[in-house]
Design an enzyme around this catalytic site. Structure first.
Site, PDB file in Angstrom:
ATOM      1  N   CYS B 142       0.850  -1.174   0.000  1.00 22.83           N
ATOM      2  CA  CYS B 142       0.000   0.000   0.000  1.00 22.83           C
ATOM      3  C   CYS B 142       0.898   1.240   0.000  1.00 22.83           C
ATOM      4  CB  CYS B 142      -0.864  -0.069   1.257  1.00 22.83           C
ATOM      5  SG  CYS B 142      -1.453   1.467   1.914  1.00 22.83           S
ATOM      6  N   GLU B 143       0.636   2.154  -0.903  1.00 26.16           N
ATOM      7  CA  GLU B 143       1.580   3.275  -1.008  1.00 26.16           C
ATOM      8  C   GLU B 143       1.364   4.301   0.097  1.00 26.16           C
ATOM      9  OE1 GLU B 143       1.378   5.245  -4.759  1.00 26.16           O
ATOM     10  OE2 GLU B 143      -0.227   6.587  -4.161  1.00 26.16           O
ATOM     11  N   HIS B 144       0.268   4.170   0.819  1.00 24.60           N
ATOM     12  CA  HIS B 144      -0.032   5.160   1.854  1.00 24.60           C
ATOM     13  C   HIS B 144       0.476   4.764   3.223  1.00 24.60           C
ATOM     14  CE1 HIS B 144      -3.437   6.012  -1.127  1.00 24.60           C
ATOM     15  NE2 HIS B 144      -2.485   6.879  -1.326  1.00 24.60           N
ATOM     16  N   HIS B 211      -6.552  -5.515   2.310  1.00 23.64           N
ATOM     17  CA  HIS B 211      -5.573  -4.486   2.623  1.00 23.64           C
ATOM     18  C   HIS B 211      -5.213  -4.568   4.097  1.00 23.64           C
ATOM     19  CE1 HIS B 211      -5.983  -1.880  -1.103  1.00 23.64           C
ATOM     20  NE2 HIS B 211      -6.785  -2.889  -1.315  1.00 23.64           N
TER      21      HIS B 211
END
Lengths: 238, 251
Positions: B142-144, B211
């Site tokens: 997850c890029e966040h 996620h």
């Protein structure tokens, strides 16, 4: 100095494992130690929430370095606040250092004349692997044979709050078992953890469906095979 | 053309920006191929921004990996200290290096180019029925929150005289998923890559993932899954085709 505290927290269990092996009864020495442990825990939380805030900038910088090292552009929109978010996520996933067993359990211990097995199973758990800093997650089954004292059931599950730290599955199982035995002094405690390790699934050998199972049996569960069988049979059934 | 040239010039400064994750304007075209489609000089040829992203330069090489490993490992040591751990204890001694190598592995999509993976495995075949490869395991970051995402990808396409080697579909998934990603973007990138490589009559991609940033923290919903899909060409226009695809991936 703080590092020592953390090391002790994690190492504390190892010392106890040794005494436990030596002790026939399983708990006589530990009951003496329990009070010492309580005081120690209360004085030595190795991180407090205020400290978390003050540590955030250093963690953010470290994450920015990591992102750059991986070849990413830290100025693009999706990554602008990622170091902050990742640092906070990591702090959340390691907040077990804050908690002590006494905070979690203290009020919910009741006197009850029940001596049969009590099991709480299929508790979802997450932790971070100590070797790769990658999550592992799965289910925990906890069973204990009360000795005049029972604990509120959700408190067994809240013990999982204690274990949010960087862990090794084997040690984690033992730590959960020790925490319960300290707080309740039951006749026996059994803990089984079944987990999938992302460090095995996402990288390295890349085995999707493999699970690691570890167990810790203390007291009556260790000595009496029938008690152990009953626990294992009850946690197997769907 | 003018605009795309200008964009190229702007992008050559910010190359990392669009090339890494292929930011699209949202236009999806099936561009005219130059004959041969060889791995030519991407940055000098005038082409649409979609083409540029497909033919992107590798943003990382094995040498880059080696060179950046010490700084990433040092960053991990800082993180361990910042979390209150003792990086000198036995279990954590080599953890910064292992974590850094693991992170480089999880983002190895930046080291690979689609064109290397695909170039040989496009075949002329007179098949115009749907081809589906489903249940491709996918792992991403997850890029966040820099926390894993994992799930499955189902890909279907209607070939137009050209078919792709089946494992190449899985390789496309690997290249785009082993990056810092957003699930919506991942789905689109896979679909566009297939479109550009084959010019099929239509492509459908469905990604179903869990996620960890939702499961382990925040709302902590264990069983939730996020499903995103991209339908291009005939899959978008013809509801029957789309239905067939969705039914076949369910079964």
């Amino acid at each position: 100095m703080e590092y020592q505290k953390a090391a002790e927290l994690n190492g504390l269990c190892n010392g106890k494992i040794v005494t436990e092996y030596l002790c026939r009864n399983g708990f006589s020495e530990l009951t003496v130690d329990a009070k010492k442990v309580a005081v120690q825990h209360k004085n030595e939380t190795s991180r407090k929430e205020a400290e978390d805030e003050s540590r955030l900038p250093a963690l953010e910088e470290a994450y920015t370095t990591i992102l750059r090292g991986l070849g990413e552009n830290t100025d693009r929109q999706g990554l602008l606040k990622t170091p902050l978010r990742a640092a906070k996520a990591m702090q959340f996933l390691t907040k077990g250092y804050h908690e002590t067993i006494y905070d979690v359990l203290n009020d919910a211990i009741f006197d009850e004349d029940h001596e049969e097995l009590v099991i709480v199973k299929d508790i979802d758990m997450f932790s971070l692997c100590e070797h790769h800093l990658v999550p592992f997650f799965g289910k925990v089954h906890i069973g204990y044979l009360p000795s005049k004292k029972v604990v509120g059931l959700s408190k067994l599950a809240s013990i999982l709050l204690l274990i949010l730290f960087i862990a090794v599955q084997e040690r984690l199982t033992k730590q959960i078992a020790m925490a319960i035995s300290e707080a309740l002094q039951p006749v026996g405690v059994a803990v089984v953890i079944e987990a999938a390790h992302m460090c095995m699934v996402m990288r390295g050998v890349q085995k999707m469906n493999s699970r690691t199972v570890t167990s810790a049996m203390l007291g009556a569960f260790r000595e009496d095979p029938k008690a152990r069988e009953e626990f294992l049979a009850l946690t197997k059934s769907a | 053309m003018e605009r795309s040239k200008q964009k190229q010039m702007n992008e050559s400064e910010n190359e990392a920006d669009s090339a890494i994750n292929g930011h699209f304007d949202g236009r999806v075209k099936i561009p005219g191929w130059s004959a041969g489609g060889a791995a030519g000089t991407p940055s000098t040829a005038p082409s649409s921004s979609v083409m540029e992203s497909w033919r992107e330069e590798r943003t990382r090489s094995l040498e880059d990996n080696e060179m950046s490993l010490p700084s990433i490992a040092a960053a991990y040591t800082t993180i361990l200290r910042g979390l209150g751990e003792d990086p000198q204890r036995q279990g954590l001694l080599k953890t910064p290096w292992r974590a850094a190598t693991a992170m480089q592995f999880f983002t190895k999509g930046y080291q690979e180019k689609i064109i290397d993976v695909l170039n040989d495995a496009i075949f002329d075949e007179d098949h115009d029925e749907m081809v589906i490869v489903k249940d491709i395991d996918m792992f991403s970051m997850c890029e966040h929150h820099l926390v894993p995402i994992f799930g499955r990808v189902h890909i279907g396409y209607l070939p137009n005289k050209r078919v792709l080697g089946l494992s190449k579909l899985a390789r496309i998934v690997e290249i785009y998923s082993r990056r810092l990603q957003v699930q919506e973007r991942l789905t689109k990138q896979i679909a566009v890559a297939i479109t550009e490589a084959l010019q099929p009559a239509g492509v459908g991609v469905v990604v179903e993932a869990t996620h960890m940033c939702m499961v382990m923290r925040g709302v902590q919903k264990m069983n939730s899954k996020t499903v995103t899909s991209t339908m291009l060409g005939v899959f978008r226009e013809d509801p029957k085709t789309r239905d067939e695809f969705l039914t076949l991936i369910r079964s």
